[in-house]
Design a protein around this motif. Structure first.
Motif, PDB file in Angstrom:
ATOM      1  N   ILE A   1       0.836  -1.199   0.000  1.00  0.00           N
ATOM      2  CA  ILE A   1       0.000   0.000   0.000  1.00  0.00           C
ATOM      3  C   ILE A   1       0.870   1.247   0.000  1.00  0.00           C
ATOM      4  O   ILE A   1       0.660   2.203  -0.742  1.00  0.00           O
ATOM      5  N   GLU A   2       1.877   1.196   0.834  1.00  0.00           N
ATOM      6  CA  GLU A   2       2.687   2.403   0.978  1.00  0.00           C
ATOM      7  C   GLU A   2       4.049   2.024   1.512  1.00  0.00           C
ATOM      8  O   GLU A   2       4.172   1.112   2.327  1.00  0.00           O
ATOM      9  N   ALA A   3       5.086   2.705   1.044  1.00  0.00           N
ATOM     10  CA  ALA A   3       6.412   2.480   1.597  1.00  0.00           C
ATOM     11  C   ALA A   3       7.143   3.807   1.670  1.00  0.00           C
ATOM     12  O   ALA A   3       6.965   4.668   0.821  1.00  0.00           O
ATOM     13  N   GLY A   4       7.972   3.988   2.709  1.00  0.00           N
ATOM     14  CA  GLY A   4       8.702   5.238   2.836  1.00  0.00           C
ATOM     15  C   GLY A   4       9.479   5.248   4.127  1.00  0.00           C
ATOM     16  O   GLY A   4       9.473   4.256   4.874  1.00  0.00           O
ATOM     17  N   PRO A   5      10.115   6.318   4.405  1.00  0.00           N
ATOM     18  CA  PRO A   5      10.867   6.428   5.655  1.00  0.00           C
ATOM     19  C   PRO A   5       9.932   6.147   6.823  1.00  0.00           C
ATOM     20  O   PRO A   5       8.786   6.578   6.834  1.00  0.00           O
ATOM     21  N   THR A   6      10.442   5.418   7.791  1.00  0.00           N
ATOM     22  CA  THR A   6       9.599   4.940   8.876  1.00  0.00           C
ATOM     23  C   THR A   6       8.879   6.084   9.586  1.00  0.00           C
ATOM     24  O   THR A   6       7.679   5.993   9.861  1.00  0.00           O
ATOM     25  N   ARG A   7       9.643   7.149   9.844  1.00  0.00           N
ATOM     26  CA  ARG A   7       9.031   8.230  10.599  1.00  0.00           C
ATOM     27  C   ARG A   7       7.822   8.787   9.853  1.00  0.00           C
ATOM     28  O   ARG A   7       6.791   9.059  10.435  1.00  0.00           O
ATOM     29  N   LYS A   8       7.990   8.892   8.534  1.00  0.00           N
ATOM     30  CA  LYS A   8       6.906   9.449   7.743  1.00  0.00           C
ATOM     31  C   LYS A   8       5.687   8.522   7.773  1.00  0.00           C
ATOM     32  O   LYS A   8       4.557   8.976   7.970  1.00  0.00           O
ATOM     33  N   ILE A   9       5.911   7.246   7.617  1.00  0.00           N
ATOM     34  CA  ILE A   9       4.796   6.286   7.607  1.00  0.00           C
ATOM     35  C   ILE A   9       4.035   6.345   8.925  1.00  0.00           C
ATOM     36  O   ILE A   9       2.815   6.305   8.970  1.00  0.00           O
ATOM     37  N   PHE A  10       4.782   6.438   9.999  1.00  0.00           N
ATOM     38  CA  PHE A  10       4.118   6.384  11.301  1.00  0.00           C
ATOM     39  C   PHE A  10       3.514   7.705  11.737  1.00  0.00           C
ATOM     40  O   PHE A  10       2.646   7.733  12.584  1.00  0.00           O
ATOM     41  N   THR A  11       4.029   8.794  11.139  1.00  0.00           N
ATOM     42  CA  THR A  11       3.479  10.073  11.574  1.00  0.00           C
ATOM     43  C   THR A  11       2.554  10.686  10.556  1.00  0.00           C
ATOM     44  O   THR A  11       1.544  11.274  10.888  1.00  0.00           O
ATOM     45  N   ASN A  12       2.888  10.457   9.293  1.00  0.00           N
ATOM     46  CA  ASN A  12       2.092  11.150   8.289  1.00  0.00           C
ATOM     47  C   ASN A  12       1.884  10.278   7.066  1.00  0.00           C
ATOM     48  O   ASN A  12       2.390  10.559   5.989  1.00  0.00           O
ATOM     49  N   PRO A  13       1.152   9.165   7.227  1.00  0.00           N
ATOM     50  CA  PRO A  13       0.990   8.253   6.066  1.00  0.00           C
ATOM     51  C   PRO A  13       0.168   8.917   4.985  1.00  0.00           C
ATOM     52  O   PRO A  13      -0.680   9.755   5.259  1.00  0.00           O
ATOM     53  N   GLU A  14       0.451   8.503   3.765  1.00  0.00           N
ATOM     54  CA  GLU A  14      -0.275   9.094   2.640  1.00  0.00           C
ATOM     55  C   GLU A  14      -1.638   8.456   2.466  1.00  0.00           C
ATOM     56  O   GLU A  14      -2.595   9.101   2.099  1.00  0.00           O
ATOM     57  N   LYS A  15      -1.677   7.113   2.690  1.00  0.00           N
ATOM     58  CA  LYS A  15      -2.906   6.386   2.427  1.00  0.00           C
ATOM     59  C   LYS A  15      -3.720   6.244   3.717  1.00  0.00           C
ATOM     60  O   LYS A  15      -3.164   6.041   4.796  1.00  0.00           O
ATOM     61  N   THR A  16      -5.020   6.298   3.544  1.00  0.00           N
ATOM     62  CA  THR A  16      -5.885   6.146   4.718  1.00  0.00           C
ATOM     63  C   THR A  16      -5.810   4.737   5.295  1.00  0.00           C
ATOM     64  O   THR A  16      -5.885   4.542   6.497  1.00  0.00           O
ATOM     65  N   GLN A  17      -5.632   3.731   4.387  1.00  0.00           N
ATOM     66  CA  GLN A  17      -5.538   2.361   4.874  1.00  0.00           C
ATOM     67  C   GLN A  17      -4.386   2.225   5.855  1.00  0.00           C
ATOM     68  O   GLN A  17      -4.510   1.615   6.913  1.00  0.00           O
ATOM     69  N   THR A  18      -3.261   2.830   5.485  1.00  0.00           N
ATOM     70  CA  THR A  18      -2.092   2.783   6.347  1.00  0.00           C
ATOM     71  C   THR A  18      -2.418   3.433   7.676  1.00  0.00           C
ATOM     72  O   THR A  18      -2.126   2.888   8.747  1.00  0.00           O
ATOM     73  N   GLU A  19      -3.037   4.552   7.592  1.00  0.00           N
ATOM     74  CA  GLU A  19      -3.358   5.283   8.803  1.00  0.00           C
ATOM     75  C   GLU A  19      -4.285   4.475   9.701  1.00  0.00           C
ATOM     76  O   GLU A  19      -4.067   4.351  10.904  1.00  0.00           O
ATOM     77  N   ASP A  20      -5.311   3.883   9.065  1.00  0.00           N
ATOM     78  CA  ASP A  20      -6.245   3.063   9.833  1.00  0.00           C
ATOM     79  C   ASP A  20      -5.518   1.942  10.563  1.00  0.00           C
ATOM     80  O   ASP A  20      -5.779   1.649  11.720  1.00  0.00           O
ATOM     81  N   TYR A  21      -4.583   1.315   9.835  1.00  0.00           N
ATOM     82  CA  TYR A  21      -3.874   0.178  10.426  1.00  0.00           C
ATOM     83  C   TYR A  21      -3.006   0.652  11.579  1.00  0.00           C
ATOM     84  O   TYR A  21      -3.027   0.074  12.672  1.00  0.00           O
TER      85      TYR A  21
END
Lengths: 742, 259, 532
Positions: B233-253
């Motif tokens: 779904i999404e890949a990127g620097p860890t900090r970014k994924i955990f603080t500011n994910p692009e996808k809502t699915q990621t955020e939900d998870y």
């Protein structure tokens, strides 16, 4: 890293993989190979017989004018002979058709010039009737030797047999002489007037060793229904057969000097004349050919309700000819017959199996036929003076699907029956190879054993898997597995030499124990409920109930023993077996089906137990837990939840036990009398397919009929167990997939 | 989807349009991701999302399963992993793996560590001794086991056994270490030790870790990929994924709304 | 009560009863074998019974049983002295017995022929043997026996030499046969030489034979005179006496010693009296060797096949077929294997070997008849499924992680197999091997067809080249049971021997399978309880 090593280990890996795969394949190959191999041995039983034409030659010019009386052929189809009316034996090379030698019959009777007729008595012995009315015997024998270079060289010998000399005077149509070992001889003459005269010459030795010969003679006085068309006398000189123009077959007993007794006068062809008559090897059956081509075999059978007397009965109908049967010639080796009709069509049939083995067609009507001493060369002389020679390959004439699986009317039997009797002491004995009594025995043994084993094994498995305390279970299961390892020869030995004599003594107790032990158990169960209230005891014994039951079973057995003795004395007058025989007419064998049931059952119990127990134990615990949590009792859980789930596994356990029981050899061999009888009684023995193989194969000659039939029974066993095992395995696989456990 | 990289010049592993099928079932769909040297990449996602499957593609462990079909490309440096010419054995020596369940062989600790060397034909005692000490030290377990190197590895505790497995993987000097939920069967203390170890190891090795523990991913990884139903779904620097994910699915998870 | 039935508790009891019956049956079997087998060697008392009709009987009481009709008891007395009475056993009604005694001087002799003798010593003809220091006649007899025993090695030595010569002559005969078969003229010189040597050997043999005969006659001249209980005299050469026991005058330890010596005889000696007495050594040896040769074939093949199934085969049609094949190999009746062995190994391969390598000996078969090699191969085929199943099970119990761990380190499949999996599966393979051996030890039916005999003249292994004689027939414990128990002329006298053989066989099988099961349980525990 070491490059070379890595390369090498990679190569090794590929090599190993290849080898391992080959090995895996080999397992399949092995199984298929076993089947192929044993089938390959059994299959020639059903190959059709072969006749190879070896030579077709015309009569040498020197003999064109001779009156030929008889012909003969050697084993290797290299030489044949013909006997002419002047008493000369002409030996002819079959390859070139040239006359090799003409030998006069030695010691012709004084004054005799021509031979009237020649009759083949046995293998190479001929009776010659001379114009003076004297009968003499001559032996015309071939022998073959293997030369240095590997060729077979045939030599012949013509010698007189003084024993067969029987004086006489007058003109006869045909004459037969039979010498009776140590007693003298008998002569039968068919007079020109169609009457038959029997002459006995008996030799008696008195106390001082002086021989005294007496001769007596009498004519058959019985009215003949019509003119006699065929006469035949058996080898022992006991029975005389004659066929008439209106199709009657008559049989006289001439074994007592001076006495001629008419035994039979039977219509055998339905008014058509008896044109050919001869005795099948062994002199019990007589083969009859008639003017319409009908071709049948008859032998004396105890007729129903007629007491002692035996009557000729049509026992076999052979394939009919298209025209008049002109001659029948018995095989000197087995119960086969060669026959020919007036158009020159030769049939070779086996009487007992009623198989038409071969049909050979010649161009011209056949005048004479001859078989070699071993029955593997056939020679015919047609009316145009041409010889035809065949090599016969009929390895198993007596076996057909009909004889293996159907009822066969054997000589000496009163009706067609399923019989297995592969060997006997006498030479002309006919092997009787019906697989039916053996299959019956196998199934009977298996059925009784399963009846005994299945309930015990399955109930025991249910108890062990569902109710037994886990710690105890870990001891009992290995114990049963070790029980499975007890060699069958041990079980068989104990069954045959310990259990059989024991039960022989206490048959009644054995039966009573089947009543008393359950009754004792019921009583125990009743009292168990009272004990249940004494809660500490109940808790301690939960999962160990069977320990309490062991003494109950022992006490029950003991009680049955006591009661058995009492009942035998009180009810059966002290001897149950005697009572059984005199009142019910049942014979009691010591090694009977009850012994088999117990012994074979004992052998399959651990097998069924182990597999069923595995299946029951593999039903997931959470299923039982769910049921128990809903308030079901442990029995209800086991019965309604566990058993249905494990049913395929349990069923496959029974199947595998069944397969094992079918093939078990040693136990059946040792615990039964191995009598191949078909009786459903539990007091009789039996013989199973597998035990039969073990008993008979050491006696079977390589590639003989018996050898191949035994291989055939092995094929049957293989296929039968193959099907059972495959089905059982499929069921078990399904069960495993359902619960996903190995 | 392309992934922003820190050093676009040399990703060590590049996955392009990867599809993977188990028989008829598609387990991975059009995966595109690349991994950088000396970084820890974490794959997260709910159970059955395909993250372990992808990890097992890197050393071709999926070959062991019947009916697996792989399409697309994975390149390890310049080499195509799924090319026919690729030698699986060399590949696996260069890409080590640590499993969810620690799996020490029923041999001594020593023999466990040198196993990789022995199967490659190394039997030089001094080299083996040296490797054992180096690997055990790298796996931070040397002090705990140095006195019982010749005892059975089966007697170790779960955390120790897992570190032995890591040491065993290190012993053959791989370039990448794949870790398939290495801490899922361990207690928190052991988990902590392993996490510290990962931090230590990334100086020398590239590490790819599959975890369903988001905190762990956040703690140890530099880059995170989030998988869901076989898709990245999404890949990127860890900090970014955990603080500011692009996808809502990621955020939900990540925020615990599902999974 | 109704409630009680409803819960099914009685039915639970019923299932328990089924198990109880199974266990009682098993225990009975073991008990019968034990009681009948163990007691036979015990030198029990020789009882003298005085009977109503004035006669006396001496013997060992074997059984006492009740006549169900009359309620009276009768005794089975083993009176021995087969040569005098015609039978070994006698039934005596207890009511006919007027007196019992245990005469101290009653002797029980074990003889080389005609079974035991029970009676009393009455005289000795041992002039020339050193027996002066003996005080009692019995001691004298024992000393004389010992003195003869000392001379025995000399005779044995001669016999051994004779046997070697005989074998030499036989091998020369076969060589001659071969040379003659190939080409008589070409090898004429060789033939002449061999014939001469053979003559020489035979001459030497005859000389030795003469020596043996004289030595034997000399020894045979020493006899002892005995009387049976009713006064019948019997002159027995000392050489024929195997053992002298005075059971009524023996202490328990002495009896135990006698027991041990008979067990030793059982295990190490040749059988006597058409297998009904003496030892079992050839049968034990034959069984062991056959099982070892069998394992040599079945173990590697079984293990590899299992590896194929578990590690290499993909789950497809082929694997399913192999599995069906394995199951059928296990389920096909053993006699079918015998039939196959006969048709394929003995007549097929064996016949071809004879035709190619030993044509000169035909029609006497060498390999074209039953023998230990063919028996071993047949049983190998029969037991290979046991090895396959056990190996497969043990491979299956190895956690998947270990395979992956090894492969992930760059090991080849084969390296994984040899370095990780096989060492771990060893206990399972051992289990399979032992179980297959236990099966082979007890399997008789196929052996009857492919090479076992009741009495083999020589062991399949000896000191003459090539040491292992794979073409020889052999003896087997299981077949021994069948043969002695069911084919001997005097079954009643043979029974004790059969029980002892059964005990031995049962002992071997039970110990072996217990071991196998122990291994398996331990292995299962190890892998299921450890933390993978």
């Amino acid at each position: 890293m070491k490059k070379n090593y890595t390369q090498a280990s990679r190569r090794r890996d590929r090599l190993a993989e290849l080898l391992i795969r080959i090995c895996g394949l080999f397992v399949i190959v092995a199984v298929v190979w076993i089947l192929v191999m044993i089938t390959r041995v059994a299959l020639p039983l059903f190959y059709s017989p072969k006749a190879t034409s070896i030579a077709s030659i015309s009569l040498p010019v020197e003999l064109k004018q001779s009156r030929l009386l008889s012909i003969g052929i050697d084993e290797t189809q290299q030489e044949l002979f013909s006997l002419d009316g002047k008493g000369l034996v002409h030996f002819i090379d079959t390859r070139g058709g040239t006359l090799k030698e003409s030998v006069p019959v030695p010691d012709p009777p004084p004054g005799a010039r021509t031979v009237v007729s020649a009759e083949l008595v046995s293998k190479s012995l001929y009776n010659l009737l001379w114009d003076t009315g004297v009968v003499s015997s001559v032996k015309i024998a071939f022998s073959s030797t293997r030369s240095e270079s590997g060729n077979t060289i045939v030599s012949h010998e013509v010698s007189a047999d003084p024993e067969g000399f029987f004086p006489g005077s007058g003109a006869f149509k045909r004459s037969f002489v039979r010498t009776i070992e140590g007693k003298g001889a008998v002569r039968v003459d068919q007079l020109e007037s169609d009457r038959i005269r029997v002459t006995w010459r008996s030799k008696e030795t008195d106390l001082f060793g002086n021989e005294k010969a007496t001769t007596s003679s009498s004519e058959i006085q019985d009215p003949l229904p019509a003119a006699i068309t065929a006469v035949v006398l058996d080898h022992a000189g006991h029975y005389l057969y004659a066929g008439t123009r209106n199709g009657q077959l008559m049989r006289w007993d001439i074994s007592e000097p001076g006495e001629i007794r008419l035994l039979d006068s039977t219509a055998v062809t339905g008014n058509s004349p008896v044109t050919a008559l001869n005795l099948v090897l062994g002199d019990i059956s007589v083969a009859v050919g008639d003017g319409k081509g009908g071709y049948t075999a008859w032998f004396p059978v105890t007729a129903a309700g007629s007491g002692e007397g035996k009557q000729l009965v049509r026992t076999h109908v052979l394939r009919p000819h298209t025209g008049t049967v002109s001659a029948i010639l018995p095989s000197p080796r087995d119960k086969s017959l060669v026959s020919v009709n007036d158009q020159g069509v030769i049939h070779i049939d086996h009487v007992t199996s009623e198989r038409n083995l071969l049909t050979l067609k010649g161009a011209k009507p056949v005048a004479m036929l001859a078989l070699s001493a071993q029955g593997n060369s056939l020679c015919s002389l047609d009316t145009a003076g041409n010889f035809a020679v065949w090599r016969l390959e009929i390895p198993h004439p007596e076996v057909s699907l009909g004889t293996l699986f159907g009822k066969v009317w054997y000589e000496g039997y009163d009706r067609p029956e399923y019989v297995w009797q592969s060997s006997a002491a006498n030479d002309d004995f006919e092997p009787k190879m019906s697989l039916v009594p053996l299959i019956f025995g196998t199934l009977k043994a298996t059925a009784f054993a399963m009846l005994f084993a299945v309930p015990l094994a399955l109930l025991g498995a249910l108890y062990t898997s569902q109710f037994m305390a886990p710690r105890l279970k870990s001891r009992i299961k290995p114990a049963v597995e070790i029980m499975a390892a007890i060699p069958s020869v041990v079980v068989g030995f104990l069954a045959g030499l310990w259990l059989a004599p024991l039960i022989d003594k206490v048959v009644l107790a054995f039966f009573l124990s089947f009543i008393i032990i359950p009754v004792m158990l019921l009583v125990t169960i009743f009292f168990w409920r009272l004990i249940k209230t004494a809660s500490p005891l109940e808790r301690r014994l939960r999962g160990k109930e069977f320990i309490v039951l062991i003494p109950i079973v022992l006490v029950g057995t003991w009680l049955a023993y006591l009661l058995g003795g009492i009942v035998e004395v009180q009810v059966f007058g002290g001897d149950f077996k005697q009572w059984l025989y005199s009142v019910l007419g049942i014979r009691y064998d010591q090694r009977n089906s009850m012994i088999i049931a117990v012994a074979l059952g004992f052998a399959v119990i651990p097998l069924i137990f182990t597999i069923a127990e595995d299946a029951l134990s593999n039903v997931p615990r959470n299923l039982t837990a769910a049921s128990l949590a809903l308030g079901a009792s442990r029995w209800q859980t086991a019965w309604r939840v566990v058993l249905p789930s494990a049913l395929p596994g349990v069923f496959s356990a029974v199947m595998i036990g069944f397969g094992r029981a079918v093939g078990e050899t040693m136990i059946v061999l040792m615990a039964t009398g191995n009598t191949p009888i078909m009786s459903g009684s539990i007091f009789n023995g039996l013989r199973s397919l597998s035990a039969n193989i073990a008993v008979e194969i050491p006696e079977a000659s390589l590639n003989g009929s018996l050898y191949r039939v035994l291989f055939l029974s092995a094929v049957l066993l293989f296929i039968f167990t193959f099907i059972i095992n495959t089905v059982a395995e499929a069921l078990r696989q399904r069960f495993r997939r359902k619960y996903g456990r190995y | 989807m392309t992934v922003p990289t820190h050093n676009p010049a040399s990703p060590i592993l590049t996955v392009k349009d990867l599809d993977l099928f188990y028989g008829a079932k598609q387990a991975l769909k059009k995966i595109n991701i690349s991994m950088q040297r000396n970084q820890v990449t974490a794959f997260i996602g709910p159970s059955g999302c395909g993250k372990s499957t992808l990890l097992r593609c890197f050393n071709r462990m999926n070959d062991l399963i019947d009916n697996v079909r792989v399409e697309g490309s994975i390149s390890f440096e310049d080499q195509e992993i799924y090319a026919a010419s690729t030698d699986v054995i060399t590949l696996r020596r260069r890409i080590g793996m640590v499993f969810q369940q620690s799996n020490p062989f029923p041999k001594s600790i020593y023999e466990n560590i040198v196993y990789g060397l022995r199967i490659a034909g190394v039997n030089d005692k001094s080299l083996l001794d040296e490797t054992v000490e180096r690997s055990l030290r790298s796996a931070a377990i040397w002090d705990e086991v140095k006195d019982r190197l010749h005892d059975s590895a089966l007697g170790l505790s779960g955390g120790q056994a897992q570190r032995i497995c890591i040491a065993r993987a290190i012993a053959v000097n791989p370039e990448i270490i794949l870790m398939d939920e290495p801490c899922s069967a361990l207690d928190p203390i052991s988990t902590l030790k392993i996490e510290e170890l990962i931090d230590e190891l990334k100086r020398k090795y590239t590490i790819i870790i599959v975890t369903h523990n988001m905190q762990q991913a956040a703690r140890v990884s530099d880059v995170t990929g989030f998988f869901y139903l076989g898709e990245l779904i999404e890949a990127g620097p860890t900090r970014k994924i955990f603080t500011n994910p692009e996808k809502t699915q990621t955020e939900d998870y990540i925020t615990g709304r599902f999974g | 009560m109704k409630q009680y039935w409803k819960t099914g508790e009685p039915l639970v009891m019923l299932t328990g009863a089924a198990l109880a019956v199974i266990l009682v049956m098993t225990l009975t079997l073991v008990g019968v074998v034990l009681t009948n087998g163990l007691g036979y060697f015990w030198p029990s008392h020789l009882v003298r019974l005085e009977l109503k009709d004035g006669s006396t009987a001496l013997g060992q009481i074997m059984k006492r049983e009740k006549n169900p009709l009359t309620g009276e008891h009768r005794l089975q007395l083993k009176v021995s002295n087969r040569d005098l009475y015609g039978q070994d056993f006698r039934w005596i009604d207890e009511k006919d017995v007027t007196g019992r005694s245990l005469p101290k001087d009653a002797l029980l002799l074990e003889r080389r022929e005609h079974g035991n003798f029970a009676g009393f010593l009455s005289g000795l003809s041992v002039d020339g043997l050193k027996v002066d220091q003996a005080t009692s006649p019995l001691e004298k007899l024992k000393l004389a026996r010992a003195a003869i025993e000392e001379r025995q090695p000399h005779l044995d030595n001669i016999r051994k030499k004779m046997m070697t010569l005989n074998q030499q002559a036989e091998s020369m005969r076969l060589k001659l046969l071969k040379l003659e078969y190939r080409n008589r003229e070409q090898h004429a010189a060789e033939i002449a030489r061999l014939t001469a040597t053979r003559e020489q050997v035979l001459a030497e043999f005859n000389v030795l034979n003469g020596q043996a005969t004289t030595a034997q006659a000399e020894i045979g001249g020493f006899t002892a005179q005995f009387k049976d209980v009713s006064g019948g005299a019997k002159d027995i050469p000392l050489v024929d006496i195997m053992r002298i026991l005075a059971p009524n005058d023996m202490s328990i330890p002495a009896k135990m010693l006698a027991y041990a010596s008979r067990v030793k005889e059982l295990l190490l000696d040749e059988p006597r009296e058409s297998n009904t007495e003496g030892g079992l050594f050839p049968a034990i040896f034959g069984t062991v060797m056959m099982v070892l040769v069998m394992s040599f074939f079945s173990l590697p093949f079984g293990v590899i096949a299992a590896i194929y199934l578990r590690e290499y085969a993909r789950d497809g049609l082929m694997t399913r077929m192999v599995r069906i094949a394995v199951n059928n190999l296990a389920g096909v009746p053993s006699i079918v294997y015998g039939v196959f062995g006969l048709g394929f190994f003995v007549y097929g391969i064996g016949g071809s070997i004879d035709a190619i390598f030993f044509p000169e000996r035909l029609p006497t078969p060498t390999f074209g008849t039953g023998g230990i090699l063919w028996s071993s191969l047949t049983l190998a085929l029969l037991t290979v499924p046991v090895v396959i199943v056990a190996t497969e099970e043990s491979l299956a119990s190895i956690p998947r992680g270990l395979r992956e761990g090894s492969l992930a380190l760059g090991a080849t499949k084969f390296q994984t197999l040899t370095r990780v999996l096989l060492p771990m599966a060893t206990p399972g393979i051992m289990t399979g091997l032992i179980l297959s051996m236990a099966r082979a030890v007890g399997e008789v039916a196929p052996l009857m067809v492919v090479g076992v005999v009741k009495l083999a003249p020589s062991l399949p292994f000896d000191t003459t080249f090539p040491f292992f004689h794979m073409d020889r027939k052999f003896m087997h414990l299981g077949f021994h049971i069948y043969d002695v128990g069911f084919q001997s002329p005097n079954v009643e006298a043979a029974k004790p021997m059969v029980y002892i053989t059964t005990l031995l066989l049962l002992g071997i099988v039970i110990v072996a399978s217990s071991m196998a099961i122990y291994f398996r349980t331990r292995m299962r525990k190890r892998y299921t309880s450890s933390h993978f």
